[in-house]
Design a protein around this motif. Structure first.
Motif, PDB file in Angstrom:
ATOM      1  N   ALA A  61       0.847  -1.192   0.000  1.00  0.00           N
ATOM      2  CA  ALA A  61       0.000   0.000   0.000  1.00  0.00           C
ATOM      3  C   ALA A  61       0.881   1.240   0.000  1.00  0.00           C
ATOM      4  O   ALA A  61       2.049   1.190   0.387  1.00  0.00           O
ATOM      5  N   VAL A  62       0.315   2.340  -0.418  1.00  0.00           N
ATOM      6  CA  VAL A  62       0.988   3.633  -0.333  1.00  0.00           C
ATOM      7  C   VAL A  62       0.988   4.059   1.129  1.00  0.00           C
ATOM      8  O   VAL A  62      -0.054   4.020   1.787  1.00  0.00           O
ATOM      9  N   VAL A  63       2.165   4.434   1.640  1.00  0.00           N
ATOM     10  CA  VAL A  63       2.270   4.891   3.028  1.00  0.00           C
ATOM     11  C   VAL A  63       3.246   6.064   3.103  1.00  0.00           C
ATOM     12  O   VAL A  63       4.187   6.150   2.314  1.00  0.00           O
ATOM     13  N   ASP A 105      10.506  10.640   6.476  1.00  0.00           N
ATOM     14  CA  ASP A 105      11.271  11.773   5.939  1.00  0.00           C
ATOM     15  C   ASP A 105      10.415  12.712   5.098  1.00  0.00           C
ATOM     16  O   ASP A 105      10.918  13.643   4.478  1.00  0.00           O
ATOM     17  N   GLY A 106       9.103  12.474   5.043  1.00  0.00           N
ATOM     18  CA  GLY A 106       8.201  13.325   4.291  1.00  0.00           C
ATOM     19  C   GLY A 106       7.838  12.783   2.920  1.00  0.00           C
ATOM     20  O   GLY A 106       6.913  13.276   2.283  1.00  0.00           O
ATOM     21  N   GLY A 107       8.551  11.775   2.445  1.00  0.00           N
ATOM     22  CA  GLY A 107       8.224  11.161   1.159  1.00  0.00           C
ATOM     23  C   GLY A 107       7.099  10.148   1.296  1.00  0.00           C
ATOM     24  O   GLY A 107       6.408  10.097   2.310  1.00  0.00           O
ATOM     25  N   ARG A 108       6.941   9.346   0.255  1.00  0.00           N
ATOM     26  CA  ARG A 108       5.917   8.294   0.269  1.00  0.00           C
ATOM     27  C   ARG A 108       6.512   7.006  -0.290  1.00  0.00           C
ATOM     28  O   ARG A 108       7.300   7.052  -1.235  1.00  0.00           O
ATOM     29  N   PHE A 109       6.094   5.898   0.300  1.00  0.00           N
ATOM     30  CA  PHE A 109       6.412   4.603  -0.281  1.00  0.00           C
ATOM     31  C   PHE A 109       5.275   4.266  -1.227  1.00  0.00           C
ATOM     32  O   PHE A 109       4.118   4.266  -0.827  1.00  0.00           O
TER      33      PHE A 109
END
Length: 172
Positions: A45-47, A51-55
């Motif tokens: 899933a997107v999480v 550090d402020g980014g997204r997986f």
């Protein structure tokens, strides 16, 4: 390493883990699930990253992904995390993906711990929304490797030693 040494080491590791865990361990285990089965598909899933980014799940398409549940207060995680950093630094350019999931009480605690130690592997705080997408298996630390085909190729609970973490590179 011979089979006896590996089995004995795992037994000693499990015994030490059972004897030394802090009291907050009990609270961390409330929502634990079993380790995923080898060969089982592992959806992503997107999480949001600390550090402020997204997986983004697409980042792991066709690549090995190491999922690593940890906590700043866990003595076994404190020994495994430097090895995970070494793995990340050595293998990220070869295609390895990593997602470290902190079960600390707050995202701030987790982010501060990572900063203080200079860890750069991608990490998220396993708060409510993330925990729904990535339920924490029983144990701590927990390491799950999702293979290039999206299926679980390795699942371990308890501390991995330096050679065990280095061996995760075989999935790249």
């Amino acid at each position: 390493m011979n089979r006896f040494a590996f089995t004995r080491r795992r037994w000693l590791q499990a015994s030490a883990a059972a004897a030394a865990l802090p009291a907050r361990w009990a609270g961390a285990q409330k929502n634990a699930v079993p380790l995923p089965a080898l060969g089982a598909p592992y959806p992503l899933a997107v999480v949001p990253l600390l550090d402020g980014g997204r997986f983004e799940p697409a980042q792991a398409d066709g690549r090995a992904l190491v999922l690593y549940w940890w906590a700043s207060w866990c003595p076994f995680c404190a020994q495994q995390s430097p090895e995970m950093q070494k793995l990340w630094a050595a293998q990220k350019d070869r295609g390895l993906r990593m997602l470290a999931l902190s079960i600390d009480k707050s995202a701030e605690d987790a982010a501060r711990y990572l900063r203080q130690r200079g860890y750069t592997f991608p990490a998220v705080w396993n708060g409510t929304d993330v925990a729904r997408a990535f339920p924490k298996p029983d144990g701590l630390p927990v390491t799950v490797v999702r293979g290039k085909d999206g299926r679980v190729v390795q699942a371990e609970k308890g501390q991995l030693f330096a050679e065990d973490v280095a061996d995760l590179a075989r999935w790249v």
